[in-house]
Design an enzyme around this catalytic site. Structure first.
Site, PDB file in Angstrom:
ATOM      1  N   GLY A  76       0.794  -1.226   0.000  1.00 47.32           N
ATOM      2  CA  GLY A  76       0.000   0.000   0.000  1.00 47.32           C
ATOM      3  C   GLY A  76       0.826   1.277   0.000  1.00 47.32           C
ATOM      4  N   CYS A 132       2.140   1.164  -9.953  1.00 43.16           N
ATOM      5  CA  CYS A 132       1.958   0.429  -8.707  1.00 43.16           C
ATOM      6  C   CYS A 132       0.605  -0.287  -8.740  1.00 43.16           C
ATOM      7  CB  CYS A 132       2.018   1.386  -7.523  1.00 43.16           C
ATOM      8  SG  CYS A 132       1.533   0.601  -5.989  1.00 43.16           S
ATOM      9  N   ILE A 194       9.293  -4.008 -15.918  1.00 42.17           N
ATOM     10  CA  ILE A 194       7.939  -3.746 -15.520  1.00 42.17           C
ATOM     11  C   ILE A 194       7.846  -3.684 -13.983  1.00 42.17           C
ATOM     12  CG2 ILE A 194       6.823  -4.796 -17.526  1.00 42.17           C
ATOM     13  CD1 ILE A 194       6.515  -7.386 -15.888  1.00 42.17           C
ATOM     14  N   SER A 196       5.652  -5.005 -10.463  1.00 39.37           N
ATOM     15  CA  SER A 196       5.018  -6.288 -10.131  1.00 39.37           C
ATOM     16  C   SER A 196       3.706  -6.370 -10.916  1.00 39.37           C
ATOM     17  CB  SER A 196       4.767  -6.382  -8.627  1.00 39.37           C
ATOM     18  OG  SER A 196       3.911  -5.351  -8.210  1.00 39.37           O
ATOM     19  N   GLY A 220       9.110 -11.321  -8.807  1.00 39.85           N
ATOM     20  CA  GLY A 220      10.107 -12.379  -8.662  1.00 39.85           C
ATOM     21  C   GLY A 220      10.175 -13.263  -9.893  1.00 39.85           C
ATOM     22  N   GLY A 247      11.848 -10.190 -12.132  1.00 40.17           N
ATOM     23  CA  GLY A 247      12.257 -11.590 -12.070  1.00 40.17           C
ATOM     24  C   GLY A 247      13.733 -11.870 -12.268  1.00 40.17           C
TER      25      GLY A 247
HETATM   26  O1  RRO Z   1       4.279  -0.278  -1.900  1.00 44.77           O
HETATM   27  C1  RRO Z   1       3.660  -1.074  -2.606  1.00 44.77           C
HETATM   28  O2  RRO Z   1       2.619  -1.635  -2.222  1.00 44.77           O
HETATM   29  C2  RRO Z   1       4.101  -1.376  -3.982  1.00 44.77           C
HETATM   30  C3  RRO Z   1       4.451  -0.419  -4.922  1.00 44.77           C
HETATM   31 BR1  RRO Z   1       4.509   1.385  -4.524  1.00 44.77          BR
HETATM   32  C4  RRO Z   1       4.776  -0.816  -6.249  1.00 44.77           C
HETATM   33  O3  RRO Z   1       5.081  -0.017  -7.157  1.00 44.77           O
HETATM   34  N1  RRO Z   1       4.728  -2.131  -6.534  1.00 44.77           N
HETATM   35  C5  RRO Z   1       4.413  -3.056  -5.606  1.00 44.77           C
HETATM   36  O4  RRO Z   1       4.406  -4.264  -5.905  1.00 44.77           O
HETATM   37  N2  RRO Z   1       4.083  -2.671  -4.322  1.00 44.77           N
END
Ligand code: RRO
Length: 310
Positions: A76, A132, A194, A196, A220, A247
């Site tokens: 978050g 995100c 990229i 996640s 990953g 990854g």
């Molecule tokens: O902090 C996160 O929840 C988060 C961010 Br900002 C992001 O760019 N990518 C992610 O997997 N988690």
């Protein structure tokens, strides 16, 4: 220490070698930046920073899938807010590394405000986190619209002098090629590909989704081939400067990203799962250097995008 063969460059920023951390869990406190300084990275990327501080999501907010080399998170976007940028950048600079501030926002104005604060704090570049997947109102949820991506990048690029890198990811709502094209039109000097991948873990015993939020990101080893495809397609279409992320857990993964078009590499999940990040980075660099030599590339630049020419 890496030789000249590994030297690279992104957005005009010269780097001793291509490996930096991906903006992940770390990089939001002075202590964490200081720890990352000892890992042998070419540059440091902060945790994504927003204008105001944000707390971490209610637990459970992360699942470690060690056997897969993967993580599912719904953190978050926790971060100390733009007020702390001076401290974070200063710490990275103290160890002599370029600092790239990852910038988050829920509006064009917030992106511009945080990017300006990052520049004022001495950041060497900003990476706009436009992807995100875990935080409603931010990143993918707020800007996976090509017109908005264009506006954010254009406004930030028109405001700061440091290089602007746009971090994009896979969106259920917009095509990556279009997002990438608009980010480049808006003035992005490079693209990080990229983030996640938006995902969902379910707990069948408890008859619930597995984390406290349904907005999760999967990162990953399992996303390696997805990231490679993204870089391959975007490089083929635009020949853009690309930071490959997603990854990377071995020098082979890193070399694959270079061959499809990445000139710089970011590692996040593998560093989090590693018992010795320093040894891991060392191994990546040795493997990459040895590979370049065996394949007859005098520099990493010669290998970038090679599969498109082969
Ligand atoms: O902090 C996160 O929840 C988060 C961010 Br900002 C992001 O760019 N990518 C992610 O997997 N988690």
């Amino acid at each position: 220490m890496p030789s000249g063969r590994l030297g690279t460059e992104v957005g005009g920023l010269a780097l001793a070698h291509p490996v930096m951390n991906g903006s992940g869990v770390l990089g939001s406190t002075r202590q964490q930046i200081s720890t990352m300084c000892s890992w042998g990275l070419a540059a440091l990327v902060t945790k994504t920073i927003t204008q105001h501080p944000r707390g971490v999501s209610r637990p459970p907010n992360i699942i470690y899938l060690k056997e897969l080399g993967a993580i599912i998170n719904s953190l978050g976007l926790p971060n100390p807010g733009a007020e702390y940028l001076g401290e974070l950048v200063e710490e990275g600079r103290r160890c002599g590394l370029p600092v790239i501030v990852s910038v988050g926002g829920s509006s064009v104005e917030e992106y511009v405000g945080v990017a300006s604060a990052a520049e004022e704090a001495g950041a060497d570049a900003v990476e706009l986190n436009l992807s995100c997947p875990t935080t409603p109102g931010y990143g993918l949820d707020a800007v996976s619209d090509p017109r908005l991506v264009y506006r954010v990048v254009r406004e930030v690029s028109g405001t700061v002098k440091v290089p602007v890198i746009a971090k994009l990811g896979l969106s259920l709502r917009a095509g990556l090629l279009e997002l990438a094209g608009r980010a480049l039109e808006g003035g992005a000097r490079a693209l990080t590909l990229i983030n996640s991948v938006g995902a969902l873990a379910v707990d069948p015993e408890n008859l619930r989704i597995a984390l406290s939020s349904s907005s999760m990101g999967y990162s990953g080893s399992p996303i390696l081939y997805i990231g490679l495809k993204a870089v391959y397609e975007v490089y083929r279409e635009y020949g853009a400067e690309i930071v490959g992320c997603g990854g990377i857990a071995s020098w082979r993964d890193a070399a694959s990203y270079v061959l499809v078009g990445a000139r710089v590499l970011q590692v996040a999940t593998a560093l989090m799962l590693s018992r010795s990040p320093r040894a891991f980075v060392d191994e990546l660099l040795r493997g990459l250097e040895d590979w370049l030599e065996r394949k007859g590339f005098r520099s990493i630049r010669e290998a970038v995008g090679y599969v498109h020419r082969a």
